[in-house]
Scaffold this motif. Structure first.
Motif, PDB file in Angstrom:
ATOM      1  N   ALA A 152     -10.033  31.169 -39.981  1.00 28.52           N
ATOM      2  CA  ALA A 152     -11.433  31.611 -39.749  1.00 28.52           C
ATOM      3  C   ALA A 152     -11.931  30.403 -38.785  1.00 28.52           C
ATOM      4  N   PRO A 153     -11.998  30.366 -37.378  1.00 20.55           N
ATOM      5  CA  PRO A 153     -11.552  31.176 -36.762  1.00 20.55           C
ATOM      6  C   PRO A 153     -10.055  31.020 -36.443  1.00 20.55           C
ATOM      7  N   ALA A 154      -9.200  31.887 -35.942  1.00 23.23           N
ATOM      8  CA  ALA A 154      -7.858  31.818 -35.955  1.00 23.23           C
ATOM      9  C   ALA A 154      -7.551  31.644 -34.532  1.00 23.23           C
ATOM     10  N   VAL A 155      -7.315  30.414 -33.925  1.00 19.18           N
ATOM     11  CA  VAL A 155      -6.950  30.224 -32.556  1.00 19.18           C
ATOM     12  C   VAL A 155      -5.707  29.414 -32.511  1.00 19.18           C
ATOM     13  N   ALA A 156      -4.613  29.940 -31.954  1.00 15.07           N
ATOM     14  CA  ALA A 156      -3.345  29.292 -31.781  1.00 15.07           C
ATOM     15  C   ALA A 156      -3.295  28.384 -30.544  1.00 15.07           C
ATOM     16  N   PHE A 157      -2.885  27.220 -30.477  1.00 12.00           N
ATOM     17  CA  PHE A 157      -2.820  26.469 -29.074  1.00 12.00           C
ATOM     18  C   PHE A 157      -1.900  26.613 -28.218  1.00 12.00           C
ATOM     19  N   GLN A 158      -0.769  27.206 -29.014  1.00 12.25           N
ATOM     20  CA  GLN A 158       0.687  27.293 -28.332  1.00 12.25           C
ATOM     21  C   GLN A 158       0.526  28.452 -27.461  1.00 12.25           C
ATOM     22  N   GLN A 159       1.608  28.787 -26.752  1.00 11.35           N
ATOM     23  CA  GLN A 159       1.886  30.094 -25.897  1.00 11.35           C
ATOM     24  C   GLN A 159       2.301  31.212 -26.693  1.00 11.35           C
ATOM     25  N   ALA A 160       1.402  31.449 -27.663  1.00 10.16           N
ATOM     26  CA  ALA A 160       1.699  32.766 -28.560  1.00 10.16           C
ATOM     27  C   ALA A 160       0.725  33.477 -28.484  1.00 10.16           C
ATOM     28  N   GLY A 161       1.118  34.928 -28.750  1.00  4.81           N
ATOM     29  CA  GLY A 161       0.172  35.907 -28.927  1.00  4.81           C
ATOM     30  C   GLY A 161       0.009  36.196 -27.366  1.00  4.81           C
ATOM     31  N   HIS A 162      -0.932  37.109 -27.372  1.00  3.64           N
ATOM     32  CA  HIS A 162      -1.296  37.827 -25.850  1.00  3.64           C
ATOM     33  C   HIS A 162      -2.797  37.969 -25.834  1.00  3.64           C
ATOM     34  N   TRP A 163      -3.281  37.533 -24.526  1.00  3.00           N
ATOM     35  CA  TRP A 163      -4.584  37.685 -24.256  1.00  3.00           C
ATOM     36  C   TRP A 163      -4.870  38.971 -23.416  1.00  3.00           C
ATOM     37  N   VAL A 164      -5.825  39.716 -23.567  1.00  3.78           N
ATOM     38  CA  VAL A 164      -6.289  40.858 -22.583  1.00  3.78           C
ATOM     39  C   VAL A 164      -7.638  40.780 -22.363  1.00  3.78           C
ATOM     40  N   TYR A 165      -7.963  41.343 -21.203  1.00  2.81           N
ATOM     41  CA  TYR A 165      -9.453  41.396 -21.037  1.00  2.81           C
ATOM     42  C   TYR A 165      -9.804  43.125 -21.088  1.00  2.81           C
ATOM     43  N   ASN A 166     -10.926  43.147 -21.891  1.00  9.78           N
ATOM     44  CA  ASN A 166     -11.310  44.487 -22.115  1.00  9.78           C
ATOM     45  C   ASN A 166     -12.470  44.900 -21.269  1.00  9.78           C
ATOM     46  N   ALA A 167     -12.571  45.614 -20.174  1.00  9.05           N
ATOM     47  CA  ALA A 167     -13.507  45.739 -19.151  1.00  9.05           C
ATOM     48  C   ALA A 167     -14.623  46.760 -19.955  1.00  9.05           C
ATOM     49  N   THR A 168     -14.521  47.555 -20.626  1.00  9.85           N
ATOM     50  CA  THR A 168     -15.503  48.291 -21.467  1.00  9.85           C
ATOM     51  C   THR A 168     -16.318  47.329 -22.160  1.00  9.85           C
ATOM     52  N   VAL A 169     -15.922  46.350 -23.079  1.00  8.99           N
ATOM     53  CA  VAL A 169     -16.770  45.420 -23.746  1.00  8.99           C
ATOM     54  C   VAL A 169     -17.311  44.172 -23.018  1.00  8.99           C
ATOM     55  N   GLY A 170     -16.403  43.652 -22.028  1.00 11.07           N
ATOM     56  CA  GLY A 170     -16.718  42.690 -21.272  1.00 11.07           C
ATOM     57  C   GLY A 170     -16.405  41.433 -21.771  1.00 11.07           C
ATOM     58  N   ALA A 171     -15.260  41.383 -22.517  1.00 11.00           N
ATOM     59  CA  ALA A 171     -14.847  40.232 -23.319  1.00 11.00           C
ATOM     60  C   ALA A 171     -13.141  40.210 -23.368  1.00 11.00           C
TER      61      ALA A 171
END
Length: 780
Positions: free
Chosen positions: A35-54
């Protein structure tokens, strides 16, 4: 109870369940969700949600969302790529930069290339590849642009962090720390195919010749035949990487798994009718996407079907379909058109959807496990004869929930479902299956079975610290963060480090350093830092198990606000034979992310504005006039000093055509011509050509041809020029001046060698007399 005891005593089933529960916890702990869980490495996947704007980060291991960045405005379907410290939302006009540690939008960088790029995440990137415009943009603290020079047909990143691409006629490599393309390997123009990574190394799948060629060193390796039966269309889709030595290729309604070594025939899997336009490999599985029916199908390396999953229904009217992205964590991520649902494909081919709306926060595994006490077991003497007032008791009671067990260490594709074991009591002849009255059994004081205790997972290394940021002062900076997740073992300390950012050089001050503080500490200050210099700070948590992932801050400028950038370096100017001048430079260091552009200043008074994504420009100055150039850079804090001046260049273009005059003679032609307009160039020589004669190189404005016959000849003259005062410059061939002429009749031929000497003397006297008479006639 006898069946329960037998189930518990079965070592294979019991230890399989224990191993799965342990593996699940370790996998969640390794991702460092806190909390908050943020990984610095090239892990996971980021996606843009156009409906929420985030922008949301999807934890592929936990199948949940563990970070979000609000207030992002971009087009629906915009892709997101990530680097070590920042993420980038790729819009139509540029990229939005946000921090992965502080989860805030930093700036918007204008790109200005009217094309949707290919986003590639790599160790030295990420990269945006604009295929049609032949441009590569490397995103990071110092944005860089590399010009390819032609259309890019395919591009991949390899395990060493290099970017490989294929242009019109070469395979090119961009090293992780270089801004210059190395294009030493020739490519056969016209051959259909694609680049891919085989065992982490680059290779080219040639669909036209059905071969696989490794790309190593200065020459291509030996081409391996692809043993494929049936047609292999030129528009087949090749996966970006192999799976267990097999290359997945989508060929219409077939999935081909080609042996990379060329020793086995390719597996050919017939797919159900549909429109398949994407294929990707991960772990020990291959995923194909039927965009028409919105279905994902996964297969093993041997072609055995694993799972079939139907995607969520399409929302809205968007031109793009689902986007398939191979993640850096060994999973495949499929974004829907709006970014509201991400489908995750694991390395074993299992498929699961994650709702991306910011509401599914990470939950501890133990929080969702609630022990259910076993109901009381009636004594043998008690015989129910009627229906109790509550819900009838179930005749089946599960011991453990259903789990999926992988059979065999080397066969991850094969899965079996282990159903829960049950205890079943058959009614006696005196019992009825539908009792009509409540039982007369007295409740026992204590239940015969105790509630099952939840399994406590073993401790693991801590997660990543959250909200890592740095606040600068005069010669110092204070780094702060929030607690990392302990993961079962108390955090004993945090390692806080600093290092200078690229472009910052210190003398007499440390360039890096680190300190370990207590587990309850949330900030630390560093002194002896260079005012105006850029630094990167890092925090990692430690417990008795080990050290968790480290989180970097953005580049922080010491002394407070951002400073104007340094002057661009390595500024050079080069002429071309078409009259143009190319000015190039290297981007300067900057302490923020708002580099807005460059200004090229000419000594002739010219001023040219250049966008921030370019590091070169082509100009058209006056021909023949010497000119030098300087370059300045701009950011939000101001304009940099002027760079050092380039050498003085003299633009030139091909010379004009000379005016040629021919004067015939007896068996000869004399040529003369006027010196043409050299268009700013310096004369090297003239090239003179004549029908049936070898070309001549002449430095004067005349020449003479002899021994000619009385035939019509064509003569041409061209001026060869180069840049003034630059003997190494390219030469330019000027326009051709031409004329035609024929020589007059030549003198009589000499008598043959066999003619008697007396006759030769008479013939000579006659010729002399004839010439004398001709001279007298001319005088008369």
């Amino acid at each position: 109870m006898t069946r329960i005891a037998r189930a518990i005593r079965r070592p294979v089933a019991w230890w399989t369940v224990a191993a799965l529960i342990l593996g699940t916890f370790v996998g969640l702990s390794a991702l460092g969700r806190g909390a908050p869980a943020v990984a610095f490495q090239q892990a996971g996947h980021w996606v843009y949600n156009a409906t929420v704007g985030a922008v949301f980060r999807v934890d592929g291991g936990g199948k949940s969302v563990d970070a979000e960045v609000r207030g992002v405005q971009a087009e629906a379907g915009s892709q997101v790529v990530q680097g070590a410290t920042n993420g980038y939302v790729v819009r139509a006009d540029g990229v939005i930069v946000f921090g992965k540690s502080d989860l805030t939008v930093k700036s918007t960088v204008r790109i200005g290339i009217p094309e949707e790029p290919i986003g590639i995440e790599a160790q030295s990137g990420p990269y945006l590849v604009y295929r049609q415009h032949g441009q590569i943009v490397r995103l990071g603290d110092q944005q860089q642009t590399v010009t390819v020079g032609s259309v890019v047909s395919s591009a991949i990143a390899t395990a060493d962090g290099a970017l490989w691409l294929r242009n019109a006629d070469h395979f090119c490599r961009l090293a992780p720390t270089s801004t210059t393309l190395a294009c030493e390997l020739p490519a056969q123009t016209g051959d259909a195919g694609a680049l891919l990574s085989v065992a982490g190394k680059p290779a080219f799948a040639n669909l036209s010749k059905r071969t696989l060629t490794p790309l190593t060193g200065d020459t291509a390796g030996r081409a391996v035949p692809m043993d494929v039966s049936g047609s292999l269309p030129a528009n087949a889709v090749v996966a970006q990487s192999d799976v267990k030595g097999r290359i997945p290729i989508l060929a219409g309604q077939r999935l081909l798994l080609v042996d990379a070594a060329g020793t086995k025939a390719a597996e050919s899997i017939s797919l159900p009718p549909g429109r398949y336009d994407a294929v990707a490999a991960t772990g020990a599985a291959v995923a194909v996407l039927d965009a028409e029916k919105r279905v994902v199908r996964t297969f093993g390396p041997d072609g055995k079907p694993l799972h079939t999953h139907e995607l969520a229904k399409k929302k809205g009217d968007h031109k793009h379909g689902p986007r398939v992205t191979p993640g850096q964590d060994g999973r495949i991520y499929i974004d829907d058109e709006t970014g509201e649902v991400v489908t995750v494909v694991d390395g074993d081919g299992t498929v699961k959807e994650v709702d991306v709306d910011g509401g599914n926060k990470p939950v501890s595994p133990s929080a969702t496990e609630k022990p259910t006490p076993s109901p009381s077991t009636p004594t043998p003497s008690s015989t129910p004869t009627s229906t109790p007032p509550s819900t009838p008791p179930s005749t089946r009671r599960p011991i453990l929930p259903p789990i999926h067990v992988t059979v065999g260490p080397d066969k991850p594709r094969r899965t079996e479902t282990v159903e829960p074991r049950t205890t079943e009591r058959k009614p006696t002849p005196t019992e009825t299956t539908e009792p009509t009255t409540p039982p007369t059994v007295k409740p026992t004081a204590k239940p015969t079975a105790k509630p099952t205790k939840p399994t406590v997972p073993p401790p693991a290394a801590p997660g990543a610290p959250g909200s890592v940021s740095a606040k600068s002062g005069q010669g110092k900076a204070t780094v702060s963060w929030t607690a990392a997740r302990a993961n079962g073992a108390a955090i004993t300390g945090y390692k806080v480090s600093f290092r200078v950012a690229p472009g910052t050089f210190v003398v007499g001050l440390p360039a890096s350093g680190s300190v370990t503080v207590g587990g309850s500490t949330r900030s630390h200050s560093f002194s002896q830092l260079l005012n105006g210099g850029g630094y990167i700070f890092t925090v990692a948590a430690t417990n008795r198990v080990g050290t968790g992932p480290a989180v970097d801050t953005k580049v922080t400028s010491i002394g407070g606000t951002a400073a104007p950038p340094d002057a661009p370096t390595e500024v050079s100017a080069a002429t071309k034979a078409d009259g143009s001048v190319t000015v190039s430079w290297t981007s300067p260091s900057t302490s923020d992310y708002t580099l807005s552009g460059y200004t090229v200043l000419g000594s002739d008074g010219s001023t040219t504005q250049v966008p921030a994504y370019m590091t070169s420009t082509t100009l058209k100055p006056a021909l023949g006039k010497g000119v030098s150039y300087r370059v300045t850079a701009k950011n939000s804090a101001g304009t940099s000093p002027r760079s050092a001046a380039t050498r003085t260049v003299y633009p030139y273009a091909p010379a004009a055509a000379p005016k040629v005059t021919a004067t015939p003679g007896r068996g000869s032609v004399s040529l003369t011509w006027t010196a043409p307009n050299l268009n700013g160039g310096q004369l090297v020589h003239y090239v003179v050509s004549a029908t049936g004669q070898a070309d001549r190189t002449v430095t004067t404005t005349s020449t003479r041809y002899t021994g000619l016959t009385a035939l019509q000849l064509t003569f041409t003259v061209k001026a060869i020029t180069r840049e003034r005062n630059n003997s190494s410059s390219a030469t330019a061939t000027g326009a051709a001046g031409s004329t035609t002429a024929a020589p007059t009749a030549g003198a009589p031929a000499l008598p043959p060698a066999s003619t008697p000497a007396a006759r030769v003397r008479r013939t000579s006297r006659r010729r002399k007399h004839a010439r004398k008479v001709a001279r007298k006639d001319a005088q008369w």
